[in-house]
Motif scaffolding. Structure first.
Motif, PDB file in Angstrom:
ATOM      1  N   LEU A  15       0.834  -1.191   0.000  1.00 12.12           N
ATOM      2  CA  LEU A  15       0.000   0.000   0.000  1.00 12.12           C
ATOM      3  C   LEU A  15       0.874   1.249   0.000  1.00 12.12           C
ATOM      4  O   LEU A  15       1.812   1.363   0.797  1.00 12.12           O
ATOM      5  N   GLY A  16       0.560   2.176  -0.904  1.00 15.81           N
ATOM      6  CA  GLY A  16       1.383   3.374  -1.041  1.00 15.81           C
ATOM      7  C   GLY A  16       0.688   4.620  -0.549  1.00 15.81           C
ATOM      8  O   GLY A  16      -0.300   5.057  -1.152  1.00 15.81           O
ATOM      9  N   PRO A  17       1.171   5.227   0.548  1.00 22.03           N
ATOM     10  CA  PRO A  17       0.650   6.544   0.934  1.00 22.03           C
ATOM     11  C   PRO A  17       1.013   7.560  -0.147  1.00 22.03           C
ATOM     12  O   PRO A  17       2.164   7.596  -0.585  1.00 22.03           O
ATOM     13  N   PRO A  18       0.070   8.364  -0.613  1.00 16.09           N
ATOM     14  CA  PRO A  18       0.366   9.358  -1.649  1.00 16.09           C
ATOM     15  C   PRO A  18       1.477  10.315  -1.202  1.00 16.09           C
ATOM     16  O   PRO A  18       1.572  10.666  -0.026  1.00 16.09           O
ATOM     17  N   TYR A  19       2.290  10.702  -2.162  1.00 14.24           N
ATOM     18  CA  TYR A  19       3.411  11.592  -1.880  1.00 14.24           C
ATOM     19  C   TYR A  19       3.495  12.616  -2.996  1.00 14.24           C
ATOM     20  O   TYR A  19       3.259  12.303  -4.161  1.00 14.24           O
ATOM     21  N   SER A  20       3.839  13.849  -2.630  1.00 10.44           N
ATOM     22  CA  SER A  20       3.801  14.947  -3.608  1.00 10.44           C
ATOM     23  C   SER A  20       4.911  14.884  -4.659  1.00 10.44           C
ATOM     24  O   SER A  20       4.814  15.525  -5.690  1.00 10.44           O
ATOM     25  N   ASP A  21       5.956  14.118  -4.416  1.00 13.05           N
ATOM     26  CA  ASP A  21       7.061  14.045  -5.378  1.00 13.05           C
ATOM     27  C   ASP A  21       7.442  12.584  -5.629  1.00 13.05           C
ATOM     28  O   ASP A  21       8.518  12.130  -5.252  1.00 13.05           O
ATOM     29  N   PRO A  22       6.544  11.837  -6.292  1.00 16.67           N
ATOM     30  CA  PRO A  22       6.755  10.388  -6.446  1.00 16.67           C
ATOM     31  C   PRO A  22       7.704  10.052  -7.593  1.00 16.67           C
ATOM     32  O   PRO A  22       7.286   9.747  -8.708  1.00 16.67           O
ATOM     33  N   VAL A  23       8.996  10.067  -7.305  1.00 15.79           N
ATOM     34  CA  VAL A  23       9.999   9.963  -8.367  1.00 15.79           C
ATOM     35  C   VAL A  23       9.970   8.637  -9.120  1.00 15.79           C
ATOM     36  O   VAL A  23      10.407   8.566 -10.268  1.00 15.79           O
ATOM     37  N   MET A  24       9.454   7.581  -8.508  1.00 13.97           N
ATOM     38  CA  MET A  24       9.478   6.270  -9.172  1.00 13.97           C
ATOM     39  C   MET A  24       8.177   5.928  -9.881  1.00 13.97           C
ATOM     40  O   MET A  24       8.108   4.921 -10.562  1.00 13.97           O
ATOM     41  N   ASP A  25       7.146   6.718  -9.677  1.00 17.53           N
ATOM     42  CA  ASP A  25       5.828   6.332 -10.156  1.00 17.53           C
ATOM     43  C   ASP A  25       5.560   6.808 -11.579  1.00 17.53           C
ATOM     44  O   ASP A  25       5.873   7.936 -11.939  1.00 17.53           O
ATOM     45  N   GLY A  26       4.923   5.937 -12.352  1.00 21.95           N
ATOM     46  CA  GLY A  26       4.500   6.283 -13.696  1.00 21.95           C
ATOM     47  C   GLY A  26       3.219   7.094 -13.672  1.00 21.95           C
ATOM     48  O   GLY A  26       2.644   7.349 -12.614  1.00 21.95           O
ATOM     49  N   PRO A  27       2.721   7.504 -14.852  1.00 14.48           N
ATOM     50  CA  PRO A  27       1.586   8.421 -14.925  1.00 14.48           C
ATOM     51  C   PRO A  27       0.295   7.905 -14.289  1.00 14.48           C
ATOM     52  O   PRO A  27      -0.430   8.668 -13.662  1.00 14.48           O
ATOM     53  N   VAL A  28       0.001   6.619 -14.437  1.00 11.98           N
ATOM     54  CA  VAL A  28      -1.261   6.087 -13.883  1.00 11.98           C
ATOM     55  C   VAL A  28      -1.263   6.194 -12.360  1.00 11.98           C
ATOM     56  O   VAL A  28      -2.230   6.661 -11.753  1.00 11.98           O
ATOM     57  N   ILE A  29      -0.163   5.790 -11.737  1.00 10.94           N
ATOM     58  CA  ILE A  29      -0.079   5.844 -10.274  1.00 10.94           C
ATOM     59  C   ILE A  29       0.050   7.290  -9.806  1.00 10.94           C
ATOM     60  O   ILE A  29      -0.552   7.676  -8.806  1.00 10.94           O
ATOM     61  N   GLN A  30       0.786   8.105 -10.552  1.00 12.18           N
ATOM     62  CA  GLN A  30       0.896   9.527 -10.182  1.00 12.18           C
ATOM     63  C   GLN A  30      -0.470  10.206 -10.179  1.00 12.18           C
ATOM     64  O   GLN A  30      -0.796  10.955  -9.258  1.00 12.18           O
ATOM     65  N   GLU A  31      -1.264   9.930 -11.195  1.00 14.10           N
ATOM     66  CA  GLU A  31      -2.609  10.533 -11.258  1.00 14.10           C
ATOM     67  C   GLU A  31      -3.457  10.096 -10.076  1.00 14.10           C
ATOM     68  O   GLU A  31      -4.199  10.888  -9.488  1.00 14.10           O
TER      69      GLU A  31
END
Length: 265
Positions: A51-67
């Motif tokens: 489970l990933g707590p949202p983070y404002s600068d997600p350097v590893m995440d692609g567009p779907v997870i970032q959105e």
């Protein structure tokens, strides 16, 4: 202390399967639905939840997870919601729940406090993508004290010295990055993952799970030819976002169908 995560991987293997590790962001599309989504994932084939707590600068995440994480932040996610979600999910399922968090929020919250609250909520441990073992002394000490698993990342570019350190300090499994870059679905998984798992084995890794780029049952089956588990995120997040809990359940079942050992074409 026995690793709940390693035990789940061993249990899957004893049943003739590789482990299916499913990732979802906490708070997407809202906190209550994200809790239901995690339970749905557990009930439809996942062996371990990430489970990933949202983070404002997600350097590893692609567009779907970032959105998805941006939507969760916009919906009012707060760091303390992490522990609420883990507690509510852990009460309803019997598979381990790992939290995948960037390091800065953990430091801001307080490493010992974070470990204590995660353990109290029933969490199994932490995946820390942006901190290396040599910089994680405080977390290593806190995890040993609380019995939480600590999952560090290994990349194809990691030196043998770094891999040695990662294997030595990881519990549960080593998170094996299949390609360099951000998360997302890819048609062809990088052959570097297979080489990297072999290198980790040489350094004594007992459990290695591969993530980044795994999006269908064929990918899962292919990865499980050489690894202990397959980690899927983007495909699950997309299913939840586009088709809700039913779509998530359907996608999870389809991915889980690839976990039977020997099913790769």
């Amino acid at each position: 202390m026995t690793s709940r995560v390693a035990a789940a991987i061993d249990s899957a293997r004893a049943a003739g399967r590789g482990a299916f590790v499913g990732y979802l962001p906490i708070g997407f599309p809202d906190l209550a639905t994200s809790i239901e989504a995690a339970v749905t994932l557990a009930e439809n084939g996942a062996d371990i939840l990430e489970l990933g707590p949202p983070y404002s600068d997600p350097v590893m995440d692609g567009p779907v997870i970032q959105e998805a994480t941006q939507a969760a932040l916009a919906a009012g996610f707060r760091l303390r919601d992490t522990f609420t979600a883990v507690r509510d999910i852990s009460r309803r399922i019997d598979i381990p729940v790992l939290v995948m968090s960037y390091w800065n929020p953990i430091v801001q919250y307080g490493v010992d406090r974070y470990a204590d609250d995660l353990a109290a909520a029933g969490g199994a441990g932490l995946i820390t993508p942006d901190i290396t073992p040599e910089a994680a002394g405080e977390w290593i000490a806190a995890s040993k004290r609380t019995g939480l698993d600590r999952v560090f990342l290994a990349a194809p570019t990691s030196t043998d010295e770094r891999l040695e350190l990662i294997v030595e300090n990881s519990t549960g499994f080593v998170y094996t990055v299949s390609t360099m870059g951000i998360t997302g679905e890819r048609e062809q998984l990088d052959a570097a993952a297979r080489t990297l798992v072999a290198r980790l084995r040489e350094h004594g890794a007992q459990h290695a799970c591969v993530g980044i780029g795994i999006s269908n049952a064929e990918h899962v089956a292919g990865v499980l030819e050489y690894a202990d588990g397959a980690i899927v995120g983007t495909a699950l997040v997309r299913a939840l976002g586009e088709r809700g809990l039913d779509g998530l359940a359907e996608t999870a079942r389809a991915l889980a169908a690839g976990t039977a050992l020997g099913t790769a074409k």
